[in-house]
Enzyme design. Structure first.
Site, short mmCIF file in Angstrom:
data_model
loop_
_atom_site.label_atom_id
_atom_site.label_comp_id
_atom_site.label_asym_id
_atom_site.label_seq_id
_atom_site.Cartn_x
_atom_site.Cartn_y
_atom_site.Cartn_z
CE LYS A 14 -3.58 0.83 -1.49
NZ LYS A 14 -4.39 0.32 -0.37
CE1 TYR A 48 -3.99 -0.57 4.95
CE2 TYR A 48 -2.33 -0.80 6.62
CZ TYR A 48 -2.71 -0.93 5.32
OH TYR A 48 -1.84 -1.42 4.39
CB VAL A 63 -0.22 -5.97 4.12
CG1 VAL A 63 -1.53 -5.45 4.63
CG2 VAL A 63 -0.21 -6.15 2.63
CE1 TYR A 112 -4.35 -0.81 -5.02
CE2 TYR A 112 -5.04 -3.10 -5.12
CZ TYR A 112 -4.76 -1.97 -4.39
OH TYR A 112 -4.86 -2.00 -3.02
CB SER A 163 -0.92 0.03 1.21
OG SER A 163 -2.10 -0.68 0.92
#
Ligand code: GLU
Length: 309
Positions: free
Chosen positions: A69, A245, A263, A193, A66
């Site tokens: 991103k 998160y 993660v 992605y 992530s």
């Protein structure tokens, strides 16, 4: 005598490693992540003056997940500017990162660019009318350029497993396509992605790649403008409010710096005006953030007096 940055990084890294190395639970939703050694621990700091300090496995590549991103958001903001905010919000979600419930209530417009639905929209914006191969090459080359390293590449096994197990991401993407908030075919967006999440990067490279965010959008080591000061501020604000998160508030409270976790066990943290920090320790806490990584950032930020507050 005052301690140097290298001495502090080495001391904090060693203290945390000695007491906590291996803590947390390694992500096990795909085999390539499940077999990562939980005892790995890397820490890298780079300042806007180019001073570097590292500890442990800072040289070892891990799955960016992530944290990618942050870089696709950077690219999408440059491409679409303020129009991006019609398609994705900038509020913390308070729901799980892969929740579909909120997406229905909010008519296919994800809360922020860092939950999965939001990141998928951002990748669609980066994709524009290109093939997934071209868009992925652009994302990879952008990260390579920012990290000043041409070896960064996709782990094909991870990408294939992400696709094979990514049922929820397929649901989110199809749902948003139903609301007309994805322009490209779902398969193209998701292949891009999954591959961006599967890039492998080291702490050293990741800290270097995030350095422009500490310097109002200009890479301080080669004077290249990456994004406008406004966009750099916005990316930092979203990292601060949404980067961890459901524990983003806790990270802001404990560390007080913009950060984005993944993660794979990595965290990129920005110290505005000072530099960037990357940590990697694969064991995750209950919320999915690196347990030892979060701890070492708390200690380092407190020791250095780093905070935006
Ligand atoms: N590839 C992961 C997913 O989209 C990213 C997970 C993460 O780091 O949050 O499910």
């Amino acid at each position: 005598m005052t301690e140097t940055l290298a001495q502090i990084v080495a001391a904090v890294g060693k203290d945390v490693a000695d007491a906590h190395r291996g803590a947390g639970k390694v992500a096990d939703y795909i085999p390539a992540l499940a077999r990562v050694d939980p005892n790995r621990f890397g820490l890298a700091v780079i300042t806007c003056e180019g001073e570097t300090a590292e500890f442990g496995d800072s040289w070892m590549p891990f799955s960016i997940q992530s944290i990618s991103k942050v870089f696709t958001l950077t690219m999408a903001l440059e491409r679409l500017g303020e129009d991006l905010w019609v398609r994705v919000g900038r509020e913390p979600s308070g729901s799980r990162f892969n929740s579909i419930v909120q997406l229905e209530a909010e008519k296919g417009v994800p809360r922020n660019p860092f939950i999965n639905a939001g990141a998928i929209v951002v990748t669609d914006a980066v994709l524009a009318c290109r093939t997934p191969e071209d868009a992925l090459a652009d994302i990879r080359d952008t990260i390579r350029r920012l990290a000043d390293n041409d070896t960064i590449d996709v782990d094909k096994e991870v990408a294939a497993s992400e696709a094979a197990t990514g049922f929820r991401n397929y649901s989110l993407a199809n749902f948003m396509r139903g609301f007309d908030n994805l322009k490209a075919p779902v398969e193209d967006v998701l292949q891009t992605y999954f591959h961006q999440c599967s890039l492998r990067i080291t702490c050293r490279q990741l800290a270097r790649a995030g350095l422009f965010l500490a310097n109002e959008g200009v890479d301080p080591l080669n004077a290249t403008r990456i994004v406008s000061p406004e966009h750099a501020r916005r990316i930092n604000a979203i990292m601060m409010t949404c980067g961890h998160y459901d524990a983003s508030g806790e990270f802001a409270f404990q560390v007080g710096l913009p950060g984005k976790s993944g993660v794979g066990g990595g965290i990129l943290t920005v110290v505005p005006g000072v530099g960037a920090v990357a940590v990697w320790s694969p064991g995750l806490n209950d919320v999915g953030n690196s347990q030892v990584g979060t701890l070492v950032l708390e200690r380092l930020a407190s020791r250095m007096g780093w905070s935006v507050f």
